[in-house]
Design a protein around this motif. Structure first.
Motif, PDB file in Angstrom:
ATOM      1  N   ALA A  85     -11.610   9.582  -0.555  1.00  0.00           N
ATOM      2  CA  ALA A  85     -10.268   9.154  -0.145  1.00  0.00           C
ATOM      3  C   ALA A  85     -10.251   7.645   0.003  1.00  0.00           C
ATOM      4  O   ALA A  85     -11.203   7.044   0.516  1.00  0.00           O
ATOM      5  CB  ALA A  85      -9.858   9.827   1.167  1.00  0.00           C
ATOM      6  N   VAL A  86      -9.146   7.011  -0.447  1.00  0.00           N
ATOM      7  CA  VAL A  86      -9.015   5.563  -0.478  1.00  0.00           C
ATOM      8  C   VAL A  86      -7.669   5.169   0.116  1.00  0.00           C
ATOM      9  O   VAL A  86      -6.647   5.823  -0.152  1.00  0.00           O
ATOM     10  CB  VAL A  86      -9.119   5.039  -1.935  1.00  0.00           C
ATOM     11  CG1 VAL A  86      -8.863   3.550  -2.004  1.00  0.00           C
ATOM     12  CG2 VAL A  86     -10.478   5.369  -2.526  1.00  0.00           C
ATOM     13  N   ASP A  87      -7.657   4.123   0.937  1.00  0.00           N
ATOM     14  CA  ASP A  87      -6.395   3.562   1.392  1.00  0.00           C
ATOM     15  C   ASP A  87      -5.739   2.836   0.221  1.00  0.00           C
ATOM     16  O   ASP A  87      -6.289   1.873  -0.321  1.00  0.00           O
ATOM     17  CB  ASP A  87      -6.628   2.587   2.548  1.00  0.00           C
ATOM     18  CG  ASP A  87      -5.337   2.021   3.072  1.00  0.00           C
ATOM     19  OD1 ASP A  87      -4.679   2.683   3.883  1.00  0.00           O
ATOM     20  OD2 ASP A  87      -4.983   0.890   2.651  1.00  0.00           O
ATOM     21  N   ALA A  88      -4.563   3.302  -0.174  1.00  0.00           N
ATOM     22  CA  ALA A  88      -3.932   2.775  -1.384  1.00  0.00           C
ATOM     23  C   ALA A  88      -3.545   1.313  -1.250  1.00  0.00           C
ATOM     24  O   ALA A  88      -3.517   0.579  -2.253  1.00  0.00           O
ATOM     25  CB  ALA A  88      -2.699   3.611  -1.739  1.00  0.00           C
ATOM     26  N   ALA A 125      -4.537   5.916  -6.418  1.00  0.00           N
ATOM     27  CA  ALA A 125      -4.115   4.841  -5.509  1.00  0.00           C
ATOM     28  C   ALA A 125      -3.228   3.830  -6.227  1.00  0.00           C
ATOM     29  O   ALA A 125      -2.308   3.260  -5.622  1.00  0.00           O
ATOM     30  CB  ALA A 125      -5.343   4.150  -4.918  1.00  0.00           C
ATOM     31  N   ALA A 126      -3.494   3.588  -7.517  1.00  0.00           N
ATOM     32  CA  ALA A 126      -2.675   2.651  -8.280  1.00  0.00           C
ATOM     33  C   ALA A 126      -1.235   3.155  -8.389  1.00  0.00           C
ATOM     34  O   ALA A 126      -0.277   2.382  -8.313  1.00  0.00           O
ATOM     35  CB  ALA A 126      -3.274   2.433  -9.669  1.00  0.00           C
ATOM     36  N   VAL A 127      -1.063   4.465  -8.560  1.00  0.00           N
ATOM     37  CA  VAL A 127       0.284   5.032  -8.628  1.00  0.00           C
ATOM     38  C   VAL A 127       0.948   4.944  -7.249  1.00  0.00           C
ATOM     39  O   VAL A 127       2.124   4.603  -7.125  1.00  0.00           O
ATOM     40  CB  VAL A 127       0.231   6.489  -9.113  1.00  0.00           C
ATOM     41  CG1 VAL A 127       1.639   7.092  -9.153  1.00  0.00           C
ATOM     42  CG2 VAL A 127      -0.410   6.564 -10.495  1.00  0.00           C
ATOM     43  N   ALA A 128       0.179   5.225  -6.188  1.00  0.00           N
ATOM     44  CA  ALA A 128       0.755   5.213  -4.843  1.00  0.00           C
ATOM     45  C   ALA A 128       1.202   3.819  -4.419  1.00  0.00           C
ATOM     46  O   ALA A 128       2.259   3.660  -3.794  1.00  0.00           O
ATOM     47  CB  ALA A 128      -0.269   5.758  -3.846  1.00  0.00           C
ATOM     48  N   SER A 129       0.420   2.794  -4.764  1.00  0.00           N
ATOM     49  CA  SER A 129       0.720   1.434  -4.308  1.00  0.00           C
ATOM     50  C   SER A 129       1.434   0.585  -5.340  1.00  0.00           C
ATOM     51  O   SER A 129       2.029  -0.443  -5.004  1.00  0.00           O
ATOM     52  CB  SER A 129      -0.577   0.726  -3.899  1.00  0.00           C
ATOM     53  OG  SER A 129      -1.386   0.462  -5.035  1.00  0.00           O
ATOM     54  N   GLY A 130       1.335   0.962  -6.624  1.00  0.00           N
ATOM     55  CA  GLY A 130       1.905   0.144  -7.701  1.00  0.00           C
ATOM     56  C   GLY A 130       0.972  -0.929  -8.199  1.00  0.00           C
ATOM     57  O   GLY A 130       1.328  -1.717  -9.073  1.00  0.00           O
ATOM     58  N   VAL A 131      -0.261  -0.968  -7.673  1.00  0.00           N
ATOM     59  CA  VAL A 131      -1.245  -1.972  -8.073  1.00  0.00           C
ATOM     60  C   VAL A 131      -2.601  -1.297  -8.190  1.00  0.00           C
ATOM     61  O   VAL A 131      -3.047  -0.620  -7.245  1.00  0.00           O
ATOM     62  CB  VAL A 131      -1.347  -3.130  -7.048  1.00  0.00           C
ATOM     63  CG1 VAL A 131      -2.388  -4.146  -7.483  1.00  0.00           C
ATOM     64  CG2 VAL A 131       0.011  -3.788  -6.860  1.00  0.00           C
TER      65      VAL A 131
END
Length: 557
Positions: A295-298, A449-455
């Motif tokens: 699990a990663v903080d986005a 995470a890239a999809v969740a944050s946009g980066v």
């Protein structure tokens, strides 16, 4: 008169003999009736004088014109049949071709073909290669031949670079030389142990050493001890007072070629969340197959949990085909060609790439004409293979994966890769996360995470990214919104709809085929700012196995 007759006869005989002698002395030279021209004479030097003028060279008849001489041609010894014509043997006997065939077979693990190209291979040739890979836990091998260097007419060598993936340690590059020689008119490989790796020269050896090392304890980000049986012992120190380390060592020199990175040191706080780590560890309780949750903080890219029963830090650096979980990346590339989530596409039960292989959906399911979102939610292999063939044949799929989602050689904690495709069969397989596409669970958590944050950003286990961290990559806003909608549809009406995932979860299932074994089960996704990846090695289907584990994990938070 009778007395004169003898005298007359004698006179006649004398005249005839004289005439014959005269004819012999004054007649023309004999004529040579053979079709050969006379040889020219070499200049003759008189003692102490200049050479005499040579006789004029004769003109050869057309039938005598000798063929041009091939300086590389082999002359057969007396009593032996001459070798085949150069036009028949160049393709099979040239050193470049032999070397290329050898490297191709080596890359494919075809030891029988390799041994057939070697001059007097050892009896245990294949076993040596298998033992080398097994003893050192080699997961994969890639080879890059250099330019051939000839050494006279009978010998040549081709330097090459190689990269092995060592399970638990990562990339292991090396350089070596393939030597060749002409033997009985054919080019052969001169194999030696150092062809496998330079450290094996002159009786050297390599060994993989595993050790339990005592380390001071590490705390969670809240300053709390890690939860009991956290399944994170290979990633942080002191949880059981020890940590497993691996070291690839050369003997007899003792030189260390590759080693486990040093875990975080004493008493410091990690990026791991006590609550998230406990939820991840308990979600794997009762899972019989090797598995992992990362699990990663986005927003920050910090790792919040890693529960791993794969062993050898494979949740970070293991390489596995992600299967349909990779369709997140494929969709992003297709958006760049003008497709949208609502674009109409076909989802037949099977699809054959022109002049290439046939791809099928799970169970041969035919969903007919659907939107791209529905094809994604139902994980239509045929849709993504066809759209990739029609729209991404210019290597844009590999570029999207490498440039925007981290599928390239890079520093950092995660490992993943994709190679340029060689034919349309490979392109179609890459589009659905097979063939050359390989990733660790952490790499796929970075994708979510890239999809969740946009980066897209590399995952870290420190407060800030290290100096050599790869640059962050902002994604196009339209791509992000499209992927979020499609990943949401997977959970509400797609392959993960029956997994019991909590509201607000978005994700993608993956069922990655493995030759000779059960498929790997994947589910990647996010909820709020927490992105994650679940892998069950040889577990079965992503929707039936991995997604329910993700549901247990999320519900425990």
């Amino acid at each position: 008169m009778r007395e004169r007759w003898p005298l007359v006869m004698i006179a006649v005989v004398v005249v005839m003999i004289a005439f014959g002698v005269y004819a012999l002395l004054t007649g023309p030279e004999p004529v040579d009736a053979s079709p050969r021209a006379r040889r020219s004479s070499a200049p003759v030097r008189s003692a102490g004088g200049p050479p005499a003028a040579p006789a004029p060279a004769p003109t050869l008849l057309p039938a005598e014109t000798p063929p041009p001489v091939d300086p590389s041609a082999q002359v057969a010894p007396t009593g032996q049949a001459p070798p085949p014509a150069a036009s028949q043997t160049a393709a099979q006997d040239g050193p470049e071709v032999v070397a290329t065939r050898y490297f191709t077979a080596w890359q494919a693990g075809d030891f029988t073909t390799m041994a057939g190209l070697v001059d007097n291979p050892p009896a245990d040739f294949a076993d040596r290669h298998r033992r080398f890979s097994a003893d050192l836990r080699i997961a994969s091998l890639s080879l890059s031949p250099g330019a051939l260097r000839r050494q006279g007419g009978e010998a040549a060598e081709m330097p090459f670079q190689g990269v092995r993936e060592v399970t638990g340690l990562g990339r292991w590059p090396f350089s070596s030389v393939l030597r060749l020689a002409s033997r009985d008119g054919a080019w052969r490989v001169l194999w030696a142990p150092e062809t496998l790796h330079p450290s094996l020269k002159d009786g050297g050896s390599l060994r993989l050493k595993e050790a339990q090392v005592k380390r001071p304890s590490t705390l969670t980000r809240e300053g709390l001890p890690f939860p009991p049986d956290s399944r994170a012992g290979d990633y942080v120190t002191g949880l059981d007072a020890t940590v497993v380390t691996l070291k690839l060592e050369e003997a007899p020199s003792g030189r260390v070629l590759l080693a486990t990175p040093t875990p975080p040191q004493s008493g410091t706080r990690s990026t791991i969340s006590q609550k998230v780590q406990a939820a991840a560890a308990r979600a794997l309780d009762g899972v019989g197959q090797p598995s992992a949750i990362v699990a990663v903080d986005a927003r920050s890219g910090q790792v919040r949990a890693v529960a791993d029963t794969l062993g050898g830090r494979r949740a970070f650096n293991g390489l596995y085909p992600p299967g349909s979980a990779f369709k997140v990346v494929t969709s992003a590339a297709l958006f760049g060609t003008g497709l949208t989530p609502e674009s109409p596409v076909a989802c037949p039960g099977s699809y054959t790439i022109p002049n290439a292989r046939t791809f099928t959906n799970d169970g041969g399911a035919d969903h007919g004409a659907v939107t791209l979102t529905t094809a994604f939610a139902l994980s239509c292999n045929t849709t993504f293979v066809r759209q990739t063939y029609e729209r991404l044949r210019d290597d844009r799929l590999r570029a999207e994966a490498a440039d925007r989602f981290g599928f390239r050689e890079k520093p950092g904690l995660s490992f993943c890769r994709i190679r340029p495709y060689k034919d349309f069969n490979e392109l179609g397989s890459d589009a659905i996360g097979q063939n050359s596409v390989q990733a660790s669970p952490l790499c796929m958590a970075e994708v979510a995470a890239a999809v969740a944050s946009g980066v897209w950003k590399p995952a870290i286990m420190t407060d800030t990214p290290p100096a050599d961290a790869p640059a962050q990559v902002p994604l196009d806003g339209g791509v992000v919104s499209g992927l979020r909608a499609m990943m949401g549809a997977v959970v509400t009406r797609g392959t993960a709809a029956q997994a019991g995932l909590p509201s607000g979860t978005a994700g993608k299932t993956g069922t990655a085929e493995v030759a000779g074994a059960r498929s790997h089960a994947w589910f990647i996704g996010y909820r709020g700012d927490l992105a994650f990846a679940v892998l069950v090695q040889n577990g079965g289907t992503g929707g039936g196995v991995a997604a329910p584990i993700a549901a247990r994990f999320l519900k425990a938070l």
